[in-house]
Design a protein around this motif. Structure first.
Motif, mmCIF file in Angstrom:
data_model
loop_
_atom_site.group_PDB
_atom_site.id
_atom_site.type_symbol
_atom_site.label_atom_id
_atom_site.label_comp_id
_atom_site.label_asym_id
_atom_site.label_seq_id
_atom_site.Cartn_x
_atom_site.Cartn_y
_atom_site.Cartn_z
ATOM 1 N N ALA A 1 39.762 56.271 17.086
ATOM 2 C CA ALA A 1 39.878 57.489 16.311
ATOM 3 C C ALA A 1 40.049 58.797 17.132
ATOM 4 C CB ALA A 1 38.552 57.464 15.403
ATOM 5 N N ALA A 2 39.183 58.693 18.150
ATOM 6 C CA ALA A 2 39.403 60.116 19.223
ATOM 7 C C ALA A 2 40.814 59.971 19.868
ATOM 8 C CB ALA A 2 38.218 59.660 20.207
ATOM 9 N N LEU A 3 41.231 59.040 20.118
ATOM 10 C CA LEU A 3 42.687 58.972 20.565
ATOM 11 C C LEU A 3 43.856 59.281 19.673
ATOM 12 C CD1 LEU A 3 42.706 55.709 22.667
ATOM 13 C CD2 LEU A 3 42.905 57.969 23.461
ATOM 14 N N ALA A 4 43.422 59.266 18.338
ATOM 15 C CA ALA A 4 44.456 59.476 17.276
ATOM 16 C C ALA A 4 44.424 61.252 17.223
ATOM 17 C CB ALA A 4 44.010 58.940 16.036
ATOM 18 N N GLY A 5 43.218 61.846 17.734
ATOM 19 C CA GLY A 5 43.375 63.077 17.379
ATOM 20 C C GLY A 5 44.043 63.956 18.582
ATOM 21 N N ILE A 6 44.431 63.244 19.617
ATOM 22 C CA ILE A 6 44.994 63.898 20.683
ATOM 23 C C ILE A 6 46.460 64.477 20.270
ATOM 24 C CG2 ILE A 6 45.810 63.722 23.035
ATOM 25 C CD1 ILE A 6 43.895 61.746 23.794
ATOM 26 N N ASP A 7 47.000 65.442 20.588
ATOM 27 C CA ASP A 7 48.193 66.058 20.370
ATOM 28 C C ASP A 7 49.251 65.471 20.854
ATOM 29 O OD1 ASP A 7 50.519 67.397 19.387
ATOM 30 O OD2 ASP A 7 49.869 69.431 19.934
ATOM 31 N N PRO A 8 50.198 64.574 20.102
ATOM 32 C CA PRO A 8 51.341 63.683 20.929
ATOM 33 C C PRO A 8 52.240 64.547 21.408
ATOM 34 C CG PRO A 8 51.126 63.178 18.453
ATOM 35 C CD PRO A 8 50.317 64.351 18.699
ATOM 36 N N ALA A 9 52.333 65.844 21.141
ATOM 37 C CA ALA A 9 53.164 66.915 22.246
ATOM 38 C C ALA A 9 52.871 66.789 23.454
ATOM 39 C CB ALA A 9 53.111 68.162 21.451
ATOM 40 N N LEU A 10 51.348 66.770 23.848
ATOM 41 C CA LEU A 10 51.139 66.414 25.184
ATOM 42 C C LEU A 10 51.504 65.573 25.936
ATOM 43 C CD1 LEU A 10 47.140 67.262 24.803
ATOM 44 C CD2 LEU A 10 48.737 69.038 25.437
ATOM 45 N N TYR A 11 51.611 64.351 25.271
ATOM 46 C CA TYR A 11 52.407 63.234 25.952
ATOM 47 C C TYR A 11 53.903 63.457 26.192
ATOM 48 C CZ TYR A 11 47.993 60.639 25.118
ATOM 49 O OH TYR A 11 46.735 60.129 25.269
ATOM 50 N N GLU A 12 54.415 64.004 25.281
ATOM 51 C CA GLU A 12 55.922 64.266 25.239
ATOM 52 C C GLU A 12 56.255 65.178 26.487
ATOM 53 O OE1 GLU A 12 56.516 63.637 20.625
ATOM 54 O OE2 GLU A 12 57.031 65.624 21.413
#
Length: 316
Positions: free
Chosen positions: A193-204
């Protein structure tokens, strides 16, 4: 103006009524099963006898701190504290990192069906009672018919069955292993659940900048898990005497313990249970549990203070 505000309040209350009912039921549950029974703590300082009933809680003679002194001077006290601490610390050391690592591994799986299948299978053991888990452990590790010993003997790895269930030196490992198997998948849900809150734009953005998978985990995933990890760690340390993250010290010691491994399997909780129920010494047993609860509260405040001091994140 007051009439308008009152009408708005009543409309909002009517709209939110189902939520208030849910909250009310939760508060009622806490009052009945958590707060009202706390009045029973008083018998730790009295000479209470069960024959006097509920009235005896208030009318029994005062005993002061005599039950606490008796516990500290008990010849079983050093071994009880040693077993409880070793079992609890081992569980924290080995069980705390596993849900975090498992959540990170699952987050890297791209195949949705496989990811959900593994996640479901991993947290199913949480719903199995410790009685069933103990039965599974006996089926695997029994020296007479256990799958483990039969496999090791057939492969000529061992010459005679290993007494895992009765050997005192094997108890800690058996307890930690079964606790991790049962609860690690369940706690993984929190970190997912905590990982789901990380903005995917950061990984991109990191991928465009050339960051590999390992660097994305180190510089995005792990910092994103920081708050959840600290909160879980504080709760784990606060309940360390009960087994921490995976709990169950009492159930495991009661079910996996036996006269042959008693020197390692008897802990504070099982001693309080046996003294309180078998000998009818409810005041003494309550004093043991109260002492353990006070230590747990102290550990929660201490770990929260240390976490806020060094990381800026705490539970309260």
């Amino acid at each position: 103006m007051d009439i308008i505000q009152e009408e708005l309040f009543l409309k909002r209350l009517h709209k939110q009524l189902p939520f208030h009912l849910f909250v009310g039921l939760g508060i009622l549950f806490l009052l009945v099963f958590s707060y009202i029974p706390m009045f029973g703590i008083i018998i730790a300082f009295k000479n209470y006898k069960i024959s006097t009933g509920i009235e005896g809680i208030f009318t029994s003679s005062w005993a002061g701190l005599s039950h606490f002194r008796e516990l500290i001077n008990d010849y079983n006290f050093p071994s009880l504290v040693r077993n409880t601490l070793i079992l609890s610390v081992l569980k924290v050391i080995f069980s705390y990192p596993i849900p975090i690592l498992f959540a990170i591994m699952l987050s890297e799986v791209k195949h949705v069906f496989f990811k959900r299948f593994v996640q479901t299978v991993s947290y199913l053991p949480h719903f199995i009672s410790w009685v069933v888990v103990t039965g599974i452990a006996y089926a695997f590790f029994s020296s007479g018919f256990g799958i483990f010993n039969e496999l090791m003997l057939s492969l000529h790895i061992i010459k005679e069955p290993v007494q895992i269930l009765t050997d005192p030196d094997s108890f800690y490992g058996l307890a930690v292993m079964t606790a991790i198997w049962k609860e690690a998948g369940w706690w993984t849900i929190i970190f997912l659940a905590a990982l789901a809150g990380i903005d995917p734009a950061l990984y991109e953005a990191a991928e465009i900048d050339g960051a590999g998978r390992l660097k994305r985990i180190l510089y995005i995933t792990l910092p994103g898990l920081k708050s959840a990890s600290i909160v879980v760690l504080i709760l784990t340390i606060g309940s360390i005497l009960g087994g921490g993250l995976v709990g169950s010290n009492f159930e495991q010691s009661m079910l996996l313990g036996n006269p042959l491994n008693n020197e390692k399997s008897q802990i504070i909780q099982t001693y309080a249970f046996s003294v309180g129920l078998a000998q009818g010494r409810f005041s003494f047993a309550t004093a043991i549990d109260l002492m353990q609860s006070v230590i747990s509260v102290f550990l929660i405040f201490t770990s929260n203070f240390i976490a806020k001091r060094f990381s800026g994140t705490g539970l309260f």
